[in-house]
Design a protein around this motif. Structure first.
Motif, PDB file in Angstrom:
ATOM      1  N   ALA A   1      42.029  22.361  42.735  1.00 27.58           N
ATOM      2  CA  ALA A   1      42.389  23.567  41.996  1.00 27.58           C
ATOM      3  C   ALA A   1      41.095  24.158  41.436  1.00 27.58           C
ATOM      4  O   ALA A   1      40.094  23.443  41.280  1.00 27.58           O
ATOM      5  CB  ALA A   1      43.343  23.223  40.858  1.00 27.58           C
ATOM      6  N   ALA A   2      41.112  25.467  41.135  1.00 28.57           N
ATOM      7  CA  ALA A   2      39.891  26.127  40.655  1.00 28.57           C
ATOM      8  C   ALA A   2      39.384  25.472  39.364  1.00 28.57           C
ATOM      9  O   ALA A   2      38.184  25.210  39.218  1.00 28.57           O
ATOM     10  CB  ALA A   2      40.158  27.612  40.438  1.00 28.57           C
TER      11      ALA A   2
ATOM     12  N   VAL B   1      46.005  30.028  38.067  1.00 28.97           N
ATOM     13  CA  VAL B   1      44.764  29.253  38.184  1.00 28.97           C
ATOM     14  C   VAL B   1      44.604  28.342  36.978  1.00 28.97           C
ATOM     15  O   VAL B   1      44.315  28.797  35.874  1.00 28.97           O
ATOM     16  CB  VAL B   1      43.514  30.159  38.294  1.00 28.97           C
TER      17      VAL B   1
ATOM     18  N   LEU C   1      38.658  34.137  44.226  1.00 21.79           N
ATOM     19  CA  LEU C   1      39.927  34.376  43.524  1.00 21.79           C
ATOM     20  C   LEU C   1      40.302  35.858  43.563  1.00 21.79           C
ATOM     21  O   LEU C   1      41.444  36.212  43.875  1.00 21.79           O
ATOM     22  CB  LEU C   1      39.839  33.891  42.071  1.00 21.79           C
TER      23      LEU C   1
ATOM     24  N   THR D   1      46.209  26.198  41.931  1.00 19.05           N
ATOM     25  CA  THR D   1      45.622  27.489  42.309  1.00 19.05           C
ATOM     26  C   THR D   1      46.532  28.032  43.378  1.00 19.05           C
ATOM     27  O   THR D   1      46.560  27.532  44.504  1.00 19.05           O
ATOM     28  CB  THR D   1      44.183  27.325  42.837  1.00 19.05           C
TER      29      THR D   1
ATOM     30  N   ARG E   1      48.105  28.693  48.574  1.00 17.59           N
ATOM     31  CA  ARG E   1      47.694  27.734  47.547  1.00 17.59           C
ATOM     32  C   ARG E   1      46.389  27.080  47.959  1.00 17.59           C
ATOM     33  O   ARG E   1      45.927  27.272  49.079  1.00 17.59           O
ATOM     34  CB  ARG E   1      48.758  26.670  47.354  1.00 17.59           C
ATOM     35  N   THR E   2      45.832  26.268  47.086  1.00 15.21           N
ATOM     36  CA  THR E   2      44.607  25.581  47.458  1.00 15.21           C
ATOM     37  C   THR E   2      44.914  24.427  48.400  1.00 15.21           C
ATOM     38  O   THR E   2      45.936  23.753  48.254  1.00 15.21           O
ATOM     39  CB  THR E   2      43.821  25.093  46.227  1.00 15.21           C
TER      40      THR E   2
END
Ligand code: KG4
Ligand code: ZN
Length: 333
Positions: free
Chosen positions: A149-150, A123, A236, A128, A144-145
Motif C-alpha cells: 500500500a502507498a 490510500v 496516485l 491503495t 488496487r495495489t
C-alpha cells in the motif's frame, strides 16, 4: 459522537503508535490488549466531550471489518453490549466505507464538498485502491495495489532511513526541504493501461540508490524523501484522473492516512482544477483512522434500514477480517 445531521459532537482518537513504534509495525496481540484497556475510557471521554450520557444515543456503529479480528472484536462487543442493554440498533461498518464517508463530515480548506457519484482513491497504510462510488453502499473496485500500500511504502522507506514509524508524515516533512528532481525514480505501472498500482519496483530502485550513495548526508535523506514522494504522488494522481476519465465521473474523493500528504493535496488541487473535476479531501483529522467516519457510515446505514423497515440483529453481528467493498449492499436497501 455524531448528531442526527452527521456533524461531529466529539471525536476521540486513542493512538497506539507509541506502543508499536519500537517494533516498526503493528503487533496484533499487543493491539487487541491495548484496545481492551482503552475502550471504556475512550467511550467515557467521547460522551463527556459531547456533554451527553450513553442513554442519549439513538443508534450505535462499530467497525465490523476488514482488519485484525482480535482488535475488531473489542469495540464490536462493547457496542453490542451497549446496544442490547439500551435496546438501540447497532450497525457493523466496513472500515473503508468509513474512509469514503469521511469527506461528508468536513473537507480540508480549498477542496469541494463531496457528492455522489464519485471515484475514490483510498490510500492508507493497509490499502491503495480506486473505487467507483455510485451511491452509499454501491461500490465497484476498479483497481488496487498489486503489492505494498502507498502508506506502507512510505513507512518502509522511513524505517530504512532510520526515521521511525509510521513514516508517511516524517518523509512528507523532510521532502519539503528536498530536491525531488535529484533522483530519477520509476513511476511503476504508469505506462500500463488499467487502474492497478505497484510500489515494489520503486522500493527496490530507492534501495539501490541508497546503496550507491553509501553513508547518507542530511541532504541525501531530504532529496531521497522528496524524489520518493514525487514518484508516489505522480502515480496516485495519474491513476485517479485516468479512472475518473474512464468512468466518465466528474468528482473524485481522496481519503485515508496518505491523503494528509502535502504534495498529494497540492497536486490534486492543480490537476483536478485543470481537468475540470470536483475534488474532496477530508480535513487531516478525518483522513487518518477515526471513529467519526465510522459513525457517518453507520448513520447512513441505520437511517436506510429504519426507512426500509429492516430489522437489526446486534447479538448476531460478527467481525469480518476480510471483506470486499463490492460485497456491501446499498445503504438504503
Ligand atoms: O488511514 P490510516 O490512519 O490507517 C490505516 O488504515 O492504515 O493511514 C496510516 C498511513 C500510514 O502508513 C502513514 O505513514 C500514512 O498513512 N501517512 C502519510 C502521511 N500521514 C500519514 N503518508 C504520506 N504522507 C503523509 N503526510
Ligand atoms: Zn484506515
Amino acid at each position: 459522537m455524531l448528531d442526527g445531521t452527521r456533524s461531529v459532537l466529539s471525536s476521540v482518537v486513542n493512538s497506539q503508535i507509541e506502543l508499536h513504534a519500537r517494533f516498526g509495525g503493528v503487533v496484533p496481540e499487543l493491539a487487541s490488549r491495548a484496545h481492551i484497556v482503552a475502550i471504556e475510557p475512550v467511550i467515557r471521554e467521547a460522551l463527556e466531550r459531547a456533554g451527553a450520557s450513553i442513554g442519549d444515543i439513538a443508534g450505535f456503529a462499530a467497525t465490523r471489518g476488514p482488519g485484525l479480528t482480535g482488535s475488531l472484536l473489542v469495540a464490536l462487543e462493547a457496542a453490542k453490549g451497549a446496544a442490547l442493554a439500551l435496546d438501540r440498533p447497532l450497525e457493523g461498518v466496513h472500515h473503508l466505507e468509513g474512509h469514503l464517508m469521511a469527506p461528508f463530515l468536513g473537507v480540508a480548506a480549498g477542496f469541494d464538498a463531496p457528492d455522489w457519484p464519485f471515484v475514490a482513491l483510498l490510500v492508507s497504510g493497509g490499502h491503495t485502491s480506486l473505487v467507483r462510488c455510485d451511491a452509499p453502499g454501491v461500490y465497484t473496485e476498479l483497481g488496487r495495489t498489486l503489492d505494498d500500500a502507498a502508506g506502507e511504502a512510505f513507512d518502509k522507506l522511513s524505517k530504512q532511513l532510520g526515521l521511525g514509524y509510521p513514516g508517511g508524515a516524517l518523509i512528507d516533512r523532510l521532502a519539503e526541504g528536498g530536491d525531488a528532481s535529484r533522483f530519477a525514480l520509476p513511476r511503476p505501472l504508469l505506462k500500463r493501461v488499467g487502474h492497478d498500482f505497484s510500489f515494489s519496483g520503486l522500493k527496490t530502485a530507492t534501495s539501490l540508490t541508497m546503496t550507491r550513495l553509501g553513508a547518507l548526508t542530511e541532504v541525501d535523506v531530504r532529496d531521497l524523501a522528496a524524489s520518493f514522494r514525487a514518484a508516489v504522488v505522480d502515480v496516485l494522481v495519474a491513476r485517479l484522473l485516468g479512472a475518473a476519465r474512464h468512468e466518465r465521473i466528474e468528482r473524485v474523493v481522496v481519503s485515508g492516512g496518505v491523503a494528509c500528504n502535502v504534495l498529494l493535496r497540492s497536486r490534486l488541487l492543480e490537476s483536478c482544477g485543470a481537468a475540470g473535476l470536483g475534488v474532496s479531501v477530508p480535513a487531516a483529522s478525518l483522513c487518518t483512522d477515526n471513529a467519526a467516519m465510522i459513525g457517518a457510515a453507520g448513520y447512513a446505514r441505520l437511517h436506510g434500514r429504519v426507512r426500509s423497515g429492516g430489522g437489526f440483529d446486534a447479538a448476531g453481528l460478527d467481525a469480518r477480517s476480510t471483506w470486499g467493498l463490492g460485497e456491501l449492499r446499498p445503504a438504503d436497501g
